[in-house]
Design a protein around this motif. Structure first.
Motif, short mmCIF file in Angstrom:
data_model
loop_
_atom_site.label_atom_id
_atom_site.label_comp_id
_atom_site.label_asym_id
_atom_site.label_seq_id
_atom_site.Cartn_x
_atom_site.Cartn_y
_atom_site.Cartn_z
N GLU A 8 59.36 30.88 53.64
CA GLU A 8 59.52 29.43 54.81
C GLU A 8 60.85 30.32 55.25
OE1 GLU A 8 59.92 25.72 52.85
OE2 GLU A 8 58.39 25.74 52.30
N GLN A 11 59.18 32.62 57.75
CA GLN A 11 58.72 32.88 58.67
C GLN A 11 59.75 32.22 59.53
OE1 GLN A 11 55.27 33.33 59.58
NE2 GLN A 11 55.78 32.07 61.39
N GLU A 12 60.52 31.29 59.31
CA GLU A 12 61.43 31.21 60.13
C GLU A 12 62.21 31.72 60.94
OE1 GLU A 12 64.19 28.32 57.01
OE2 GLU A 12 62.00 26.94 57.19
N THR A 13 62.69 33.04 60.23
CA THR A 13 62.87 33.94 60.85
C THR A 13 62.04 35.30 62.25
OG1 THR A 13 64.22 34.48 58.30
CG2 THR A 13 64.78 36.00 60.44
N GLU A 15 59.80 33.03 63.21
CA GLU A 15 59.64 32.50 64.49
C GLU A 15 61.45 32.12 65.44
OE1 GLU A 15 58.91 28.57 62.75
OE2 GLU A 15 56.63 29.37 62.31
N SER A 16 62.47 32.89 65.16
CA SER A 16 63.24 32.23 65.79
C SER A 16 64.08 33.79 65.54
CB SER A 16 64.76 31.39 64.55
OG SER A 16 64.94 32.43 63.99
#
Length: 275
Positions: A8, A11-13, A15-16
Motif C-alpha cells: 500500500e 502504491q501511494e508513493t 500515485e504521489s
C-alpha cells in the motif's frame, strides 16, 4: 509492517510521485519486486530492518542518490546496489560486512560512504576509483592498518577510522591533503610519522585512547586545527593535563619550550665566547 501495508505504501508513493520514501524501522525482512516501480525515487531509507538481501528490481531505481541500509543483516554488499550509479550517499553501518566487492568502483558519484560497525579488515583495490568520495566512515571495524587504497582518495575531507586495531600510520597519509577532520581514537598508535603533520587543512583531530607518550612539536604546523582530543593516552610531552586544555594550550606549551631552549642555547654560546 505487513506485506500488505508495504504494498500500500509503495502504491501511494507511485500515485504521489514522492521523491523520498522512508521505510526505516518497519521490521522488514524482504522487499517486494514492486519497489522497482519507483523509478523516480531520489532517497530510500531502509535502515534498522532485518534485510539480508535486496530484490533485483531495486536496480530500476536509477535516479536514487541516497540509500540508507544501516542496521540490517547484510553479510555481503548486494551487487544490485553497484548498479545504482547515481548514488552520492550510501549508508551501510551496523551490518555484518567483512568485504566489499570490486564492483563498488561503479559508484563513481559517491561522496559519502558509511561502513562503521562492521567486520571489515581490508578494502578492494578498486575503491580508489571513487574519486568523488569526501567522507568515509570505517569506525569500529577490524582494520590492522589503513588500506593503501585509501591514500588515493585525495578528495577525502572527513575520515573516521576510530576503534580499529591500527598500530602505525603510513607516511602516505600525507596524500590526503584535503582532510579537515580525522578520527583515530581507540587504536594502538604509539607514534605519528613526520608526514602526518603535512595535513595542514586539519581542523578536527581525534587521537584519544591510543598508546601515545609524546606528541611532537610539529603539531604546531597544523595551523587550522581547532579541536584536538588526546584523552586516554599516557602523554609525557606535552603532559596530559596540558593536552586536555586543547590545541591552544599545546601550542603555548611548545612555544614556551622553544623559547626556553633558545635562551639556554644563547647562554651556552655566551659562556663559550667569554670562556
Amino acid at each position: 509492517m505487513t506485506d500488505e501495508q508495504l504494498l500500500e505504501v509503495i502504491q501511494e508513493t507511485v500515485e504521489s510521485k514522492a521523491a523520498v520514501l522512508d521505510l526505516g524501522r518497519k521490521d522488514l525482512s524482504t522487499l517486494p519486486p514492486d519497489i522497482g516501480r519507483l523509478t523516480w525515487l531520489k532517497s530510500l531509507d531502509l535502515s534498522d530492518n532485518k534485510l539480508s538481501s535486496l530484490p533485483p528490481e531495486i536496480t530500476h531505481l536509477k535516479n536514487l542518490t541516497h540509500l540508507f541500509l544501516s542496521g540490517n543483516k547484510l553479510t555481503t554488499l548486494p551487487l544490485e546496489i553497484t548498479q545504482l550509479t547515481n548514488l552520492t550517499h550510501l549508508f551501510l553501518s551496523d551490518n555484518q560486512l567483512a568485504l566489499l566487492p570490486p564492483e563498488i568502483a561503479r559508484l563513481t558519484q559517491l561522496e559519502v560512504l558509511y561502513l562503521s560497525h562492521n567486520w571489515i579488515n581490508s578494502l578492494p583495490e578498486e575503491i580508489c576509483q571513487l574519486t568523488s568520495l569526501a567522507e568515509l566512515d570505517l569506525d569500529d571495524n577490524q582494520l590492522a592498518e589503513l588500506p593503501p587504497q585509501i591514500f588515493r582518495l585525495t578528495s577525502l575531507r572527513h575520515l573516521f577510522v576510530n576503534d580499529n586495531q591500527l598500530t602505525e600510520l603510513s607516511p602516505e597519509i600525507a596524500q590526503l591533503n584535503q582532510l579537515t577532520s580525522l578520527n583515530l581514537c581507540g587504536n594502538q598508535l604509539t607514534s605519528l610519522p613526520p608526514e602526518f603533520f603535512w595535513l595542514t587543512r586539519l581542523e578536527w583531530l581525534y587521537l584519544g585512547k591510543n598508546h601515545l607518550t609524546i606528541l611532537p612539536p610539529e603539531i604546531c604546523q597544523l595551523t587550522e586545527l581547532e579541536h584536538l582530543s588526546l584523552d586516554g593516552n599516557l602523554l609525557v610531552s606535552p603532559p596530559l593535563w596540558i593536552a586536555r586544555k586543547g590545541i591552544d594550550a599545546v601550542r603555548q606549551y611548545f612555544g614556551a619550550l622553544f623559547t626556553r631552549e633558545l635562551r639556554e642555547e644563547a647562554r651556552e654560546h655566551f659562556l663559550e665566547y667569554h670562556w
